[in-house]
Design a protein around this motif. Structure first.
Motif, short mmCIF file in Angstrom:
data_model
loop_
_atom_site.label_atom_id
_atom_site.label_comp_id
_atom_site.label_asym_id
_atom_site.label_seq_id
_atom_site.Cartn_x
_atom_site.Cartn_y
_atom_site.Cartn_z
N HIS A 70 0.82 -1.10 0.10
CA HIS A 70 0.03 -0.23 0.10
C HIS A 70 0.97 1.15 -0.17
CE1 HIS A 70 -3.49 2.46 1.06
NE2 HIS A 70 -2.83 3.26 1.94
N TYR A 102 1.77 4.43 -3.15
CA TYR A 102 1.63 5.68 -3.00
C TYR A 102 2.92 6.42 -3.32
CZ TYR A 102 -3.27 6.05 -1.52
OH TYR A 102 -4.66 5.91 -1.50
N GLU A 141 -8.33 -0.56 4.55
CA GLU A 141 -9.79 -0.28 4.61
C GLU A 141 -9.44 1.43 4.63
OE1 GLU A 141 -12.44 -2.83 7.46
OE2 GLU A 141 -10.58 -2.32 8.59
N PRO A 142 -10.46 2.06 4.34
CA PRO A 142 -10.38 3.64 4.26
C PRO A 142 -10.16 4.17 5.58
CG PRO A 142 -12.33 2.89 2.98
CD PRO A 142 -11.77 1.50 3.60
N GLY A 143 -8.93 4.93 5.75
CA GLY A 143 -8.34 5.65 6.91
C GLY A 143 -7.86 4.78 7.74
N ARG A 144 -7.45 3.48 7.30
CA ARG A 144 -6.40 2.51 8.41
C ARG A 144 -5.31 3.06 8.35
NH1 ARG A 144 -5.77 -4.03 8.53
NH2 ARG A 144 -4.64 -3.96 10.26
N GLN A 183 -2.67 11.62 4.38
CA GLN A 183 -3.37 11.19 3.23
C GLN A 183 -3.94 9.92 3.87
OE1 GLN A 183 -1.23 11.00 -0.57
NE2 GLN A 183 -2.61 9.49 -1.11
N SER A 184 -5.09 9.64 3.50
CA SER A 184 -5.82 8.52 3.90
C SER A 184 -5.86 7.53 2.95
CB SER A 184 -7.46 8.58 4.32
OG SER A 184 -8.07 7.77 4.51
N GLY A 185 -5.44 6.09 3.26
CA GLY A 185 -5.21 5.08 2.56
C GLY A 185 -6.81 4.60 2.03
N ASP A 186 -7.21 5.16 1.17
CA ASP A 186 -8.54 4.69 0.62
C ASP A 186 -8.50 4.40 -0.71
OD1 ASP A 186 -10.07 8.13 0.90
OD2 ASP A 186 -8.39 7.20 -0.47
#
Length: 340
Positions: free
Chosen positions: A172, A176, A304-307, A337-340
């Motif tokens: 992940h 990015y 998950e989003p935000g994790r 930055q959120s991992g979504d």
């Protein structure tokens, strides 16, 4: 002393019916394929709801101890070290136990798992719950992962609430980072920033040499009785703390300065094949921190989003940093930055 799993009493004269079949299945799973580890057996047994004699979950070590105990086959070691009849029933056959011993020997002499080269250790990622640095730790199944270690008896550690698969997290973050490298002008900024960081390393070298000289000078002053022992101890502690900080900052700066970025036209291929040290350096240069929060439920195998929250540096801030006489690491002025 707890009773042995599979037996109803300490003398091992009676088998425990509800543990006989689980133990036999555990042994069968271990013997069907040498690639099946004790940790794999433990995960399977726990998933089936089987528990040890004290009610705890099975672990790699507890499965190993059980499989090495000849009593599960109604045997014991004689005075000459050979297996002999123990005079009580066994859950498995002698042949199965000898196969377990051969499996254990194979595991000892076979190729051990290579140490995993973690990308985000040494402060590279932190627990979103308690800010404690995540550490590399293999799961019960033996796969590499990151975890927030719970506090030990001395109070060292974090909350213990965050765990994540290493490949999942690193993949992940890598996506990015590569995406950031593909932005126009970022590569030029990186090369410019590295020049400033190399200057920072030189500044820290001078600071360390100065501190070492001061430590020698303090020792000389004490030796000639110009300062007291209390003054010596206080000065040496202050200098030692400063040296530790400066050396840590130097390692941090060297990590960012001493890597070669691959060809711009094929950054994805470069990232996938680059040594972990190079990937760690570019990650450290671009990201001030990576926060990891707990998954919404146990066993979630996605980001998950935000994790995962990425905090990006402003590379231009490194130029000011090279002129800082203290050599402090650059401040985090970047967005999340959120991992979504």
């Amino acid at each position: 002393m707890p009773r042995l799993y599979g037996f109803d009493d300490q003398s091992r004269q009676r088998l425990r019916d509800d543990e006989v079949d689980p133990l036999r299945q555990m042994v069968s799973r271990a013997l069907v394929d040498l690639s099946v580890s004790n940790a794999d057996v433990a995960v399977w047994a726990n998933g089936q709801g089987y528990r040890g004699t004290l009610g705890g979950e099975w672990k790699d070590a507890s499965v190993g101890r059980l499989f090495r105990n000849p009593a599960i086959a109604g045997l014991r070691y004689g005075d000459d070290g050979q297996l002999v009849d123990a005079g009580h029933p066994g859950v498995i056959t002698r042949e199965e136990f000898e196969a377990l011993l051969a499996r254990e020997q194979h595991r000892k002499t076979g190729d051990a798992d290579k140490p995993y080269d973690y990308l985000l250790t040494d402060g590279g990622c932190t627990c979103g719950q308690c800010t404690h640095a995540l550490q590399g730790a293999r799961t019960n199944a033996g796969t590499p992962g990151y975890r927030c270690r719970p506090k030990d008896k001395d109070g060292r550690g974090g909350c213990g609430e965050v765990r994540i698969d290493a490949e999942l997290l690193e993949g992940h973050v890598g996506e990015y980072v590569v995406a950031e490298l593909l932005k126009p002008g970022v590569r030029a900024q990186i090369l410019k920033s590295q020049a400033f960081v190399r200057q920072l390393v030189e500044n820290l070298d001078r600071e360390i040499k100065d501190l070492e000289a001061r430590r020698t000078e303090v020792g000389t002053l004490y030796g000639t009785r110009q300062i007291s022992k209390d003054a010596l101890v206080a000065a040496e502690k202050q200098i030692a703390d400063s040296l530790k900080s400066a050396r840590s900052r130097k390692r941090y700066a060297e990590q960012m300065a001493n890597f070669s970025l691959g060809r711009a036209k094929d950054l994805v291929r470069w990232w996938n094949s680059a040594p972990t040290a190079s990937k760690k350096a570019i990650t450290t240069l671009l990201l001030s921190s990576v926060e990891v929060f707990p998954a919404s439920a146990r066993g979630v195998r996605t980001v998950e989003p935000g994790r995962v929250v990425l905090h990006w540096r402003k590379l231009a801030d490194l130029s000011a940093e090279s002129d800082d006489a203290r050599g402090e690491p650059p401040a985090d002025h970047c967005h999340s930055q959120s991992g979504d």
